[in-house]
Design a protein around this motif. Structure first.
Motif, short mmCIF file in Angstrom:
data_model
loop_
_atom_site.label_atom_id
_atom_site.label_comp_id
_atom_site.label_asym_id
_atom_site.label_seq_id
_atom_site.Cartn_x
_atom_site.Cartn_y
_atom_site.Cartn_z
N PRO A 1 0.82 -1.23 0.00
CA PRO A 1 0.00 0.00 0.00
C PRO A 1 0.84 1.27 0.00
CG PRO A 1 -0.11 -1.09 2.14
CD PRO A 1 0.57 -2.05 1.20
N THR A 2 2.04 1.19 0.58
CA THR A 2 2.93 2.35 0.54
C THR A 2 3.36 2.63 -0.90
OG1 THR A 2 3.74 1.96 2.79
CG2 THR A 2 5.15 3.24 1.32
N ALA A 3 3.73 1.58 -1.62
CA ALA A 3 4.09 1.75 -3.03
C ALA A 3 2.93 2.30 -3.83
CB ALA A 3 4.55 0.42 -3.62
N ALA A 4 1.72 1.80 -3.54
CA ALA A 4 0.54 2.28 -4.26
C ALA A 4 0.32 3.76 -4.04
CB ALA A 4 -0.70 1.49 -3.81
N ALA A 5 0.48 4.22 -2.81
CA ALA A 5 0.27 5.64 -2.50
C ALA A 5 1.29 6.51 -3.23
CB ALA A 5 0.35 5.86 -1.00
N ILE A 6 2.54 6.08 -3.24
CA ILE A 6 3.58 6.88 -3.90
C ILE A 6 3.37 6.91 -5.41
CG2 ILE A 6 6.07 6.97 -4.37
CD1 ILE A 6 6.51 5.88 -1.53
N LEU A 7 3.06 5.77 -6.00
CA LEU A 7 2.80 5.75 -7.44
C LEU A 7 1.52 6.50 -7.80
CD1 LEU A 7 3.79 2.04 -8.24
CD2 LEU A 7 5.06 4.12 -8.85
N SER A 8 0.60 6.59 -6.87
CA SER A 8 -0.61 7.38 -7.11
C SER A 8 -0.26 8.85 -7.32
CB SER A 8 -1.58 7.23 -5.93
OG SER A 8 -2.77 7.94 -6.16
N GLY A 9 0.81 9.30 -6.67
CA GLY A 9 1.28 10.66 -6.90
C GLY A 9 1.73 10.88 -8.33
N VAL A 10 2.38 9.86 -8.91
CA VAL A 10 2.78 9.94 -10.32
C VAL A 10 1.53 10.04 -11.20
CG1 VAL A 10 3.96 8.77 -12.20
CG2 VAL A 10 4.90 8.65 -9.89
N ASN A 11 0.54 9.21 -10.91
CA ASN A 11 -0.71 9.28 -11.68
C ASN A 11 -1.34 10.66 -11.59
OD1 ASN A 11 -0.96 6.79 -12.93
ND2 ASN A 11 -2.08 5.86 -11.24
#
Length: 629
Positions: free
Chosen positions: A548-558
């Motif tokens: 979930p940490t990776a998901a949150a950070i990659l969500s910033g890229v999105n």
């Protein structure tokens, strides 16, 4: 006319004619009875089985090409994701294939009124007795009993057959061989993946602390949202929250507690006190409070507290809550709800692993009705050996199809190093605590998901020092698949590791062929997360924190791409393995993932089967992805 009301002579004649026209061939076989299971008797002839036939989907052999066309950074069609309708049309079994299988069933005497084609068009369902199924499949059904739990299950003995002209149109038939339920841990409610102790990913409770860390000076002892921001340069304020979306998946009975959320936000993100995820109920999923405790609330609290705190108060987080308390749920139940072309609840779920609806409380209608978020994170997993090749291959293709629609799937890689769920494989490929062969996890080995391993801050070090592979309380799951071939985008990375670094194990210990999928793909910190659970500050470890940490950070890229009028990043693996993106990761070069009586693999420069490509460097990844069309 019902299948068994015909005379034995006529039925035998029918089978002989079929054999002449199209000889029966072995469709699937099992080399050994799974660990802990013993056949105790023949299954009663009149027991009714929910027989489900999974039809082969066309064009899957070109799925990789379709994905590369929209996911490789050098493709002129990068980011041009498909519609759900286009995906459904591309992979729907042709009418001729459906006709062939239906005619076979009719020829065997099965009345058309007993046969049902699923809404997605890829499953055929017919309830039939054990005697009917044995005649149809040329097999014997036995009752198997698990020695430790006493649980009984009906399954085929060793193999089953199909006519040659039918076999080419069928992926698998269930229930047949796919019963390898791991019953080593007794479960208090049911046997779904949401149960405490189920699967290869479980947040490990490391103890309580008296007070929350409110700075980044001791992140080696206690990880907080600010520690993660400092480790990965995640200093970003979302600006396209109305366009962006992120989803976290939980399986009932696992559920978060609102009071825990507010206590966590009070410590680390005060503006979010009172904020909740947007709940999407699948198969009767709801925020249950009938059962509480860390084993029930720990996972959901961890996933949601960190995902929500990292993306901030302006970005909604979707909670996909899957399954009710009666049936529970599985990955297939979740995937049913996302894609109507896959729907199996009405014709293809495996009763061993998948919740089967309707039940006493809920009648599922979730067939392709649930909206997709741009990123979906799941902190659960099984092993390849547990589920069997046919089952996981069919499910893996579904992640690829959803990747065509622009979804990024993240899965935790596992918490037991190379030992899968804590067991290894014996010489027959069965799971065993005395086994010596590495036991790969699933869905992490599926090429169409991004598998996330775990790192840690070394004791006495700071967020400015290099991390190492997690070796305290948990070990990052990783290794090489025994089922899935190496995808083109990973060839250089895997061969680089195998050719440059000594792996001192015999070929029968792990898949050393060099042509199998390696995992994980990336890693993030997975040790000493400060989580509020049941009103206490608990320190938690696991790849279930990393995903979930990776998901949150990659969500910033999105968010940044959407704000610039571009598409979300979608299926990221071809991109992150491309040479231009190597600078977007913090390479992890120290640590191992032990298991099966070995030290496992070692983290090395470049990709490795412990920490993948490394941890995310958000500023660099943001620039790299913004430079793409």
């Amino acid at each position: 006319m019902p299948f068994l009301t015909q005379s034995f002579v006529f039925l035998t004649f029918s089978l002989l004619v079929t054999a002449i026209v199209s000889p029966r061939v072995v469709h699937e076989k099992r080399d050994a009875t799974p660990s802990g299971w013993t056949p105790v008797r023949r299954a009663a002839a009149d027991v009714v089985l929910p027989l489900r036939i999974g039809l082969t989907q066309p064009n899957l052999e070109t799925l990789d090409d379709y994905l590369l066309e929209i996911s490789h950074p050098e493709s002129p069609n990068y980011g041009k994701h498909w519609s759900a309708a286009k995906v459904a049309e591309m992979f729907r079994p042709p009418p001729a294939a459906v006709k062939t299988v239906l005619e076979w069933l009719e020829d065997e005497g099965l009345d058309a009124s007993r046969v049902k084609l699923s809404k997605g068009g890829s499953w055929i369902h017919a309830n039939m007795t054990v005697e009917e199924a044995e005649m149809l499949l040329g097999t014997e059904y036995h009752v198997y009993q698990h020695g430790e739990s006493g649980v009984e299950h009906i399954a085929c003995e060793e193999k089953y057959h199909l006519p040659e002209h039918v076999a080419e149109h069928v992926d698998l038939v269930m229930p047949t061989l796919h019963f390898d339920v791991h019953m080593g841990r007794k479960r208090s409610i049911d046997t779904s993946i949401g149960q405490p102790g189920a699967g290869i990913v479980n947040p490990k409770l490391m103890g309580e602390v008296e007070s929350a860390l409110l700075n980044t000076t001791s992140c080696d002892e206690q990880i907080t949202p600010d520690c993660l921001r400092a480790l990965y340069g995640y200093d970003y304020t979302p600006v396209a929250t109305d366009k962006n979306s992120i989803g976290i998946v939980e399986y009932t009975p696992v559920a978060y507690l609102p009071a825990d959320m507010d206590m966590f936000f009070g410590n680390y993100s005060p503006t979010q006190v009172g904020q909740r995820p947007v709940v999407v109920s699948i198969d009767g999923g709801y925020e249950q409070t009938s059962f509480e405790g860390f084993s029930i609330n720990g996972e959901a609290n961890l996933d949601l507290q960190y995902a929500m705190a990292l993306v901030g108060s302006t970005q909604n987080v979707t909670l996909y809550q899957v399954g009710d308390l009666v049936e529970g749920a599985s990955f297939n139940n979740f995937l049913d709800a996302l894609d109507a072309s896959y729907c199996t609840y009405d014709g293809g779920d495996n009763t061993t692993f998948d919740g089967v609806y309707p039940d006493s409380e809920y009648d599922s209608k979730d067939c392709g009705t649930v909206s997709l978020t741009n990123i979906i994170s799941t902190s659960y997993g099984y092993t390849e050996a547990l589920l069997g090749p046919a089952y996981i291959q069919r499910q893996c293709y579904e992640y690829g199809k959803l990747g065509l629609m622009g979804v990024t799937f993240l899965y935790s890689s596992g918490d037991n190093g190379v030992a899968g769920n804590g067991e290894c494989l014996d010489a027959d490929g069965a799971e065993s605590y005395s086994g010596t062969r590495f036991n790969p996890g699933f869905p992490g080995t599926c090429p169409y998901v991004t598998s996330v391993g775990a790192t840690q801050v070394q004791p006495g070090k700071t967020v400015n020092d290099p991390e190492v592979a997690c070796d305290t309380n948990i070990y990052s799951g990783g290794g090489f698949s025994n089922v899935f071939a190496i995808p083109d985008w990973q060839v250089d990375a895997v061969h680089g590791y195998l050719n440059n670094y000594s792996v001192a194990y015999a070929a029968d210990v792990y898949n050393s062929s060099g042509i199998s999928r390696g995992y994980p793909d990336i890693a993030l910190n997975g040790l000493n997360y400060s989580v509020i659970s049941n009103g206490l500050i608990q320190l938690v470890a696991g790849t279930s924190a990393s995903a979930p940490t990776a998901a949150a950070i990659l969500s910033g890229v999105n968010d940044a791409r959407l704000a610039a009028g571009k598409s979300p990043i979608g299926f990221i693996n071809p991109t992150i393995y491309s040479s231009n993106f190597s600078s977007g990761f913090n390479d992890i070069t120290s640590g191992n993932n032990p298991g099966c009586g070995t030290d496992g693999f070692s983290a090395q420069p470049g990709w490795d089967p412990v920490t993948g490509l490394g941890t995310l460097n958000f500023p660099k990844l943001l620039d790299l992805w913004l430079a793409l069309p």
